[in-house]
Write a protein that holds these residues in place. Structure first.
Motif, PDB file in Angstrom:
ATOM      1  N   GLY A  80       0.768  -1.238   0.000  1.00  0.00           N
ATOM      2  CA  GLY A  80       0.000   0.000   0.000  1.00  0.00           C
ATOM      3  C   GLY A  80       0.797   1.284   0.000  1.00  0.00           C
ATOM      4  N   ALA A  81       2.121   1.211  -0.019  1.00  0.00           N
ATOM      5  CA  ALA A  81       2.937   2.431  -0.057  1.00  0.00           C
ATOM      6  C   ALA A  81       2.779   3.130  -1.405  1.00  0.00           C
ATOM      7  CB  ALA A  81       4.407   2.092   0.178  1.00  0.00           C
ATOM      8  N   HIS A  82       3.080   4.408  -1.436  1.00  0.00           N
ATOM      9  CA  HIS A  82       3.076   5.148  -2.696  1.00  0.00           C
ATOM     10  C   HIS A  82       4.104   4.537  -3.639  1.00  0.00           C
ATOM     11  CE1 HIS A  82       0.417   8.328  -1.361  1.00  0.00           C
ATOM     12  NE2 HIS A  82       1.110   8.406  -0.244  1.00  0.00           N
ATOM     13  N   ALA A  83       3.734   4.426  -4.890  1.00  0.00           N
ATOM     14  CA  ALA A  83       4.653   3.893  -5.902  1.00  0.00           C
ATOM     15  C   ALA A  83       5.663   4.977  -6.249  1.00  0.00           C
ATOM     16  CB  ALA A  83       3.893   3.453  -7.139  1.00  0.00           C
ATOM     17  N   ARG A  84       6.881   4.787  -5.784  1.00  0.00           N
ATOM     18  CA  ARG A  84       7.970   5.733  -6.053  1.00  0.00           C
ATOM     19  C   ARG A  84       9.278   5.013  -5.773  1.00  0.00           C
ATOM     20  NH1 ARG A  84      10.727   8.017  -1.945  1.00  0.00           N
ATOM     21  NH2 ARG A  84       9.928   8.007   0.158  1.00  0.00           N
ATOM     22  N   PRO A  85      10.381   5.581  -6.218  1.00  0.00           N
ATOM     23  CA  PRO A  85      11.669   4.961  -5.894  1.00  0.00           C
ATOM     24  C   PRO A  85      12.004   5.129  -4.415  1.00  0.00           C
ATOM     25  CG  PRO A  85      11.875   6.471  -7.767  1.00  0.00           C
ATOM     26  CD  PRO A  85      10.529   6.696  -7.160  1.00  0.00           C
ATOM     27  N   TYR A  86      12.204   4.018  -3.731  1.00  0.00           N
ATOM     28  CA  TYR A  86      12.743   4.027  -2.370  1.00  0.00           C
ATOM     29  C   TYR A  86      14.190   3.590  -2.492  1.00  0.00           C
ATOM     30  CZ  TYR A  86       7.949   4.452  -0.755  1.00  0.00           C
ATOM     31  OH  TYR A  86       6.667   4.900  -0.532  1.00  0.00           O
ATOM     32  N   MET A  87      15.078   4.319  -1.861  1.00  0.00           N
ATOM     33  CA  MET A  87      16.500   4.036  -1.975  1.00  0.00           C
ATOM     34  C   MET A  87      17.007   3.358  -0.709  1.00  0.00           C
ATOM     35  SD  MET A  87      15.659   6.588  -3.933  1.00  0.00           S
ATOM     36  CE  MET A  87      16.086   7.828  -5.095  1.00  0.00           C
TER      37      MET A  87
END
Length: 180
Positions: A80-87
């Motif tokens: 459910g997290a926002h779809a974005r690049p997590y580093m």
């Protein structure tokens, strides 16, 4: 406490630590930020205990030593997290959202949560063709397509932006809201 770490290059590791402050060191020395996982409670957590994700809070800054975590980002999005690049490394722990609890909110992952997250992790790797094999029955066609779309966002999307405010900027923003 038992928790999971998804490394930048994709492997998942089960770790244990005596306390939360020891576990969070796995995201890096700079600091940490909680990632909201609204689907985790309904799908993977027992009653009143869900799953929380943590990432390095400085990982997206220019000059950071952390790389985009393709598999970790897809697992977070699946929860459910926002779809974005997590580093950088992704840390997954148990989380008790009860505001009336007298105990610390971080909890050890249950065996059921560990098994469910590992299955998502394995399915992500299979769907993205990072490992050979066939995804589980839980990996529906719609979910597979969504994970491919998230992977494309992680690979090519812009890193999250950060705005640094001076004290004067912050005060001006606060007072502007008070005048309305």
């Amino acid at each position: 406490m038992k928790y999971l770490v998804i490394d930048e290059d994709g492997p998942i590791r089960l770790r244990t630590a005596p306390r939360w402050d020891v576990a969070r060191r796995d995201v890096g020395p700079e600091g940490w930020d909680r990632v909201s996982l609204p689907n985790a409670a309904a799908v993977y957590g027992p009653e009143h205990v869900t799953v929380a994700g943590y990432v390095n809070d400085c990982s997206a800054l220019p000059g950071s030593r952390y790389a985009r975590n393709l598999v970790g980002s897809c697992v977070l999005a699946s929860l459910g997290a926002h779809a974005r690049p997590y580093m950088g490394p992704v840390l997954l722990v148990g989380w008790d959202p009860d505001p009336h609890s007298a105990d610390v909110e971080i909890r050890s992952l249950t065996d059921e949560q560990i098994a469910a997250i590992r299955q998502i992790h394995d399915d992500v790797r299979l769907v993205l063709r990072l490992t050979p094999g066939v995804p589980s029955r839980n990996a529906t066609p719609a979910w597979r397509e969504a994970m491919r779309a998230v992977a494309e966002i992680v690979r090519t999307g812009p890193a999250p932006q950060m705005t640094v405010l001076t004290d004067d900027d912050a005060m001006a923003h606060l007072f502007r809201g008070a005048r309305r």
